[in-house]
Design a protein around this motif. Structure first.
Motif, PDB file in Angstrom:
ATOM      1  N   GLN A   7      -3.074  -9.615  -2.285  1.00  0.00           N
ATOM      2  CA  GLN A   7      -2.975  -8.690  -1.143  1.00  0.00           C
ATOM      3  C   GLN A   7      -3.191  -9.439   0.182  1.00  0.00           C
ATOM      4  OE1 GLN A   7      -2.037  -5.570  -1.239  1.00  0.00           O
ATOM      5  NE2 GLN A   7      -2.062  -5.245  -3.464  1.00  0.00           N
ATOM      6  N   ASP A  39      -1.947  -0.278  -5.472  1.00  0.00           N
ATOM      7  CA  ASP A  39      -0.840  -0.987  -4.824  1.00  0.00           C
ATOM      8  C   ASP A  39      -0.167  -1.957  -5.807  1.00  0.00           C
ATOM      9  OD1 ASP A  39       0.167  -1.788  -1.795  1.00  0.00           O
ATOM     10  OD2 ASP A  39       0.270  -3.461  -3.204  1.00  0.00           O
ATOM     11  N   PRO A  67      -5.271  -1.926   1.589  1.00  0.00           N
ATOM     12  CA  PRO A  67      -4.607  -1.923   0.277  1.00  0.00           C
ATOM     13  C   PRO A  67      -5.645  -1.612  -0.803  1.00  0.00           C
ATOM     14  CG  PRO A  67      -4.809  -4.170   1.137  1.00  0.00           C
ATOM     15  CD  PRO A  67      -5.304  -3.263   2.203  1.00  0.00           C
ATOM     16  N   THR A  94      -2.234   2.668   0.137  1.00  0.00           N
ATOM     17  CA  THR A  94      -3.364   2.306   1.004  1.00  0.00           C
ATOM     18  C   THR A  94      -4.274   3.516   1.226  1.00  0.00           C
ATOM     19  OG1 THR A  94      -2.125   2.878   3.010  1.00  0.00           O
ATOM     20  CG2 THR A  94      -1.984   0.580   2.267  1.00  0.00           C
TER      21      THR A  94
END
Length: 419
Positions: free
Chosen positions: A156, A120, A116, A43
């Motif tokens: 996400q 990721d 995010p 992040t």
């Protein structure tokens, strides 16, 4: 964060940058990110991005930059990152006091404080669920241009909704990093553009509307949180009064939709139909302008930022320069000059000797290991002579790029056929 100002002849008249780790050490990022303890979650703090914008504009102001001459501004953001605006934030954004830096006004505006980003890879279960919900990986690719990828925004959002439904409930708008940056200048929520929006596993790339089946598979009430997508070259409005009062921008300064970094590369390199661009980096990236794409399980089809009726294809190869450097070290004493001489000393086609070199698990195709074949298509395990190895690596890498580009619909034609 980088800024560049150009005049009407496209001459660069100003450029500067803010380095997240060095210039904003209070956020304690490494490479501008936080890598979490599971090594999968990656992040970036949203307020770091806002503070970087404050910082770069203050640097421009102190250097005497004339903001009143800026006729229009636009930008690009790293693809696949997402920003979550808390309920009521639009009023704070609209009414930000020009007496304060923006990050102070906005510090309570985000329901998710660490966004995010593209690095990721913590959403494998959400990816499987999304593919299953729409009828499989190829079906998802046919709708959205890509099979489910862990970094893509739909997955996400699904993770945030399933792990923190309360946080999702408090969110009134979800921006991509590009539309988030545009929102800061616009003083209201900027729409997501088609090109960056097609890197979310949510946009029907043919109709340029959100896919109901994909939205429903990710989270409830998602459509109103995303807003309506727009063409990538749309003029969104004029600059927020905050910037006219604080920095002296002209109130007529236009804000043009921001897009993702990959589409922006296609636009910035002025690619046209039939053109192909290859970026040789740690990972190799290939992108091309394409008229009639055929979405596949490998690679991505995105809406073209320059021409909304056409598309761009994007392929990523993880074993790029690191693999070339490894063979250079093994076969050319670590010297690029020696490497080049060895390459020049062998014939194109390498007398039928062929190699595919994957030091780490490849993205396109999903494979690992070194695979060598001689002219009789027999597998060679021991290795080739050094100069044959070098040509096998280079030719193998470029053949793979061509094969996968053709799978996505790119047509390689002889030069005289194009005339």
């Amino acid at each position: 964060l980088k800024v560049i100002a150009i005049d009407e002849q496209l001459r660069v008249i100003y450029e500067d940058n803010v380095h997240f780790d060095k210039d904003l050490p209070e956020f304690k990022t490494q490479g501008g990110v936080y890598i979490h303890s599971d090594r999968l979650t990656v992040t970036s703090p949203v307020l770091m991005w806002v503070k970087a914008l404050d910082l770069i504009l203050e640097k421009m102001k102190s250097s005497g930059f004339n903001f009143s001459q800026v006729r229009a501004l636009s930008g690009a953001g790293q693809q696949h990152g997402s920003v979550y605006w808390k309920k009521g934030s639009i009023q704070i954004l609209k009414n930000a006091s020009s007496e304060l830096p923006l990050h102070q006004s906005l510090k309570g505006c985000f329901s998710v404080s660490n966004s995010p980003i593209w690095m990721d890879s913590s959403t494998a279960s959400q990816c499987s669920a999304l593919e299953e919900a729409v009828g499989g990986a190829q079906r998802l690719a046919s709708i959205t241009g890509s099979r489910a990828y862990e970094r893509f925004t739909g997955n996400q959002i699904a993770k945030i909704y399933s792990q923190n439904p309360e946080v999702y409930k408090q969110t009134e708008r979800i921006s991509l990093i590009s539309s988030f940056a545009a929102s800061l200048f616009l003083g209201t929520y900027a729409p997501i553009d088609y090109s960056d929006g097609s890197g979310m596993n949510l946009l029907q790339i043919w109709e340029k509307v959100w896919s109901k089946s994909c939205l429903d598979a990710c989270a409830p009430g998602l459509e109103e949180r995303l807003g309506c997508p727009v063409p990538s070259h749309s003029v969104l409005g004029t600059i927020s009064p905050y910037y006219t009062q604080r920095y002296g921008f002209s109130p007529d300064c236009k804000i043009v939709a921001f897009t993702g970094d990959n589409p922006a590369s296609l636009a910035g390199m002025r690619l046209q139909e039939g053109d192909i661009a290859i970026s040789l980096g740690t990972s190799d990236t290939l992108f091309l302008w394409i008229q009639e794409p055929t979405p596949a399980l490998e690679g991505h089809i995105l809406c073209n930022p320059v021409d909304s009726q056409t598309y761009m294809a994007l392929l990523c190869f993880k074993n790029g320069s690191l693999m070339r450097e490894k063979i250079r070290d093994d076969c050319a004493s670590g010297s690029w000059d020696e490497f080049s001489k060895a390459l020049s000393s062998t014939l194109a086609g390498n007398n039928g000797n062929l190699g595919f070199y994957f030091d780490v698990m490849e993205i396109t195709p999903e494979a690992v290991g070194i695979h060598r074949f001689n002219r009789d298509n027999q597998k060679v395990v021991s290795g080739f002579p050094k100069e044959v190895e070098i040509r096998a690596l280079i030719e193998g890498q470029f053949m793979a790029k061509r094969i996968h580009a053709e799978k996505l619909g790119y047509k390689v034609c002889k030069y005289d056929e194009q005339l």
